[in-house]
Scaffold this motif. Structure first.
Motif, short mmCIF file in Angstrom:
data_model
loop_
_atom_site.label_atom_id
_atom_site.label_comp_id
_atom_site.label_asym_id
_atom_site.label_seq_id
_atom_site.Cartn_x
_atom_site.Cartn_y
_atom_site.Cartn_z
N UNK A 68 22.91 51.47 37.20
CA UNK A 68 22.65 50.26 37.53
C UNK A 68 22.00 50.24 38.67
N UNK A 69 22.18 51.18 39.74
CA UNK A 69 21.89 51.18 41.05
C UNK A 69 20.38 51.56 41.17
N UNK A 70 19.60 51.88 40.02
CA UNK A 70 18.32 52.13 39.91
C UNK A 70 17.60 50.92 39.08
N UNK A 71 18.15 49.82 38.67
CA UNK A 71 17.60 48.72 37.84
C UNK A 71 16.01 48.48 38.59
N UNK A 72 15.85 48.09 39.64
CA UNK A 72 14.69 47.73 40.24
C UNK A 72 13.59 48.81 40.05
N UNK A 73 13.89 50.16 40.21
CA UNK A 73 13.20 51.10 39.89
C UNK A 73 12.76 51.29 38.55
N UNK A 74 13.46 51.08 37.52
CA UNK A 74 13.41 50.92 36.24
C UNK A 74 12.23 49.92 36.02
N UNK A 75 12.61 48.97 36.54
CA UNK A 75 11.72 47.65 36.10
C UNK A 75 10.12 47.91 36.59
N UNK A 76 10.31 48.51 38.01
CA UNK A 76 8.88 48.63 38.60
C UNK A 76 7.77 49.85 37.74
N UNK A 77 8.77 50.71 37.13
CA UNK A 77 8.07 51.63 36.30
C UNK A 77 7.67 51.13 34.86
N UNK A 78 8.51 50.41 34.27
CA UNK A 78 8.23 49.57 33.08
C UNK A 78 7.03 48.40 33.51
N UNK A 79 6.98 47.88 34.45
CA UNK A 79 6.16 46.94 34.71
C UNK A 79 4.57 47.49 34.92
N UNK A 80 4.60 48.49 35.62
CA UNK A 80 3.08 49.33 35.80
C UNK A 80 2.85 49.92 34.51
N UNK A 81 3.57 50.51 33.86
CA UNK A 81 3.36 51.14 32.59
C UNK A 81 2.87 50.09 31.42
N UNK A 82 3.34 48.67 31.50
CA UNK A 82 2.78 47.62 30.57
C UNK A 82 1.49 47.26 31.18
N UNK A 83 1.42 47.14 32.42
CA UNK A 83 -0.22 46.85 32.91
C UNK A 83 -1.15 47.90 32.45
N UNK A 84 -0.78 49.14 32.89
CA UNK A 84 -1.80 50.15 32.18
C UNK A 84 -2.15 49.97 30.81
N UNK A 85 -1.11 50.01 30.14
CA UNK A 85 -1.29 49.90 28.60
C UNK A 85 -2.14 48.66 28.26
N UNK A 86 -2.11 47.54 29.16
CA UNK A 86 -2.84 46.42 28.67
C UNK A 86 -4.34 46.55 28.63
N UNK A 87 -4.66 47.51 29.30
CA UNK A 87 -6.04 48.02 29.39
C UNK A 87 -6.33 49.22 29.15
#
Length: 335
Positions: A143-162
């Motif tokens: 749980x202490x890395x939840x924001x890091x996990x969110x950041x990784x998933x957000x970036x991956x989603x943005x890259x995948x969108x293009x």
């Protein structure tokens, strides 16, 4: 074990032998050992045998750690990104102060060993636990890395969108074709102290740089691929090595640095080039960090940044694809 030793074909072995106390601490009683299956004993013992000549002189001559492949080999069938090769467990041995370290952990007083006709025996004070999780699995379950996990998933989603695949998630999830490496994982406090309190804050920060401009060649004719605003910070936490992480030949590991490596090689690792660039291709890959030793403990900051060094909140977390150090700050660009 005799058969496995013969199959290795080596004429010299380095063997770590846990003390009775070490086995007791790990829950291995005499009764449990007698009742264990061949497979269970194989799982227990092979991690301690390396078909390599790791003498005290060899180990002490190397600042930091010397990697050694063990006889422990296991299938990763069914795991994402893993296809045919078995996983081989490595141990990292080093001299730090007056101690023998294994995977960054003090295991014995330096100088304690027994010579044999075909190798060396080092007594150790703790049983060695084989890594079971990848970096991504560890980050996802803590749980202490939840924001890091969110950041990784957000970036991956943005890259995948293009239709971009940066390879970061594959690197974190591990693969037979990717080297092990070192991750400086920022905890939630690292994000919060820099103004990122939730996933929306991270997404809004990424959107400052979105859409990304097209890639182009820099003044040195290296191709530069722009990344999201948050990745321009997070790449320095270790994943920047994705460009240089492809394994060649029989190589199995890469830039894996435990805490004693960082302290004992602080100057040499600061800004170290890991891969030369190729004209009209990928740029050079550097470690974008500076290190310092504070009484034998490493401090780290962004390379050339006018910011204080930060210590390692938790260190030497061994995972299948390298080692994780937890940090309490983000490695931002120089002021």
């Amino acid at each position: 074990m005799d058969e496995k030793v013969k199959q290795s074909g080596s004429g010299f072995y380095t063997v770590l032998v846990p003390s009775d106390k070490a086995f007791d601490e790990a829950g291995w009683t005499t009764a449990k050992i007698k009742a264990a299956t061949k497979e269970e004993l194989d799982e227990l013992l092979t991690i301690y045998v390396m078909p390599a000549r790791l003498t005290p002189e060899n180990i002490a001559a190397v600042p930091g750690n010397t990697p050694g492949a063990t006889l422990s080999e296991r299938s990763m069938a069914g795991r994402d990104n893993w296809y045919s090769k078995n996983y081989i467990d490595f141990l990292f041995l080093g001299k730090h102060g007056d101690s023998l370290l294994v995977n960054g952990i003090a295991q014995a007083r330096w100088g304690q060993y027994q010579e044999a006709v075909n190798g060396l025996i080092y007594p150790v004070e703790h049983c060695i636990t084989k890594p079971q999780q990848t970096m991504w699995e560890y980050i996802s379950t803590e749980p202490r890395f939840s924001l890091y996990r969110d950041a990784l998933l957000i970036c991956d989603s943005l890259y995948n969108s293009v239709w971009m695949n940066m390879g970061i998630m594959t690197l974190l999830q591990s693969s037979e074709s990717l080297a092990q490496f070192t991750l400086y994982a920022p905890n939630n406090n690292a994000f919060i102290k820099n103004g990122f309190h939730n996933a929306d804050d991270i997404l809004n920060y990424c959107l400052r740089s979105w859409p990304l401009p097209p890639g182009d060649y820099d003044e040195n004719m290296y191709y530069q691929q722009p990344v999201t605003a948050i990745d321009s910070i997070l790449f320095a936490h270790g994943v920047e090595v994705y460009i240089a992480s492809q394994l060649n030949g029989d190589a199995r590991i890469g830039p894996v640095y435990f805490s004693n490596d960082l302290a004992d090689n602080a100057q040499q690792l600061s800004g170290l080039m890991l891969l030369k660039g190729q004209l009209y291709g990928s740029p050079p890959v550097y470690i974008s960090l500076d290190f310092i030793s504070n009484n034998g403990q490493p401090g780290v900051k962004r390379h050339a940044a006018n910011t204080p060094y930060t210590g390692l909140k938790n260190k030497d977390i061994r995972v299948l694809n390298g080692v994780i150090h937890e940090v309490d700050d983000l490695f931002k660009w120089p002021n």
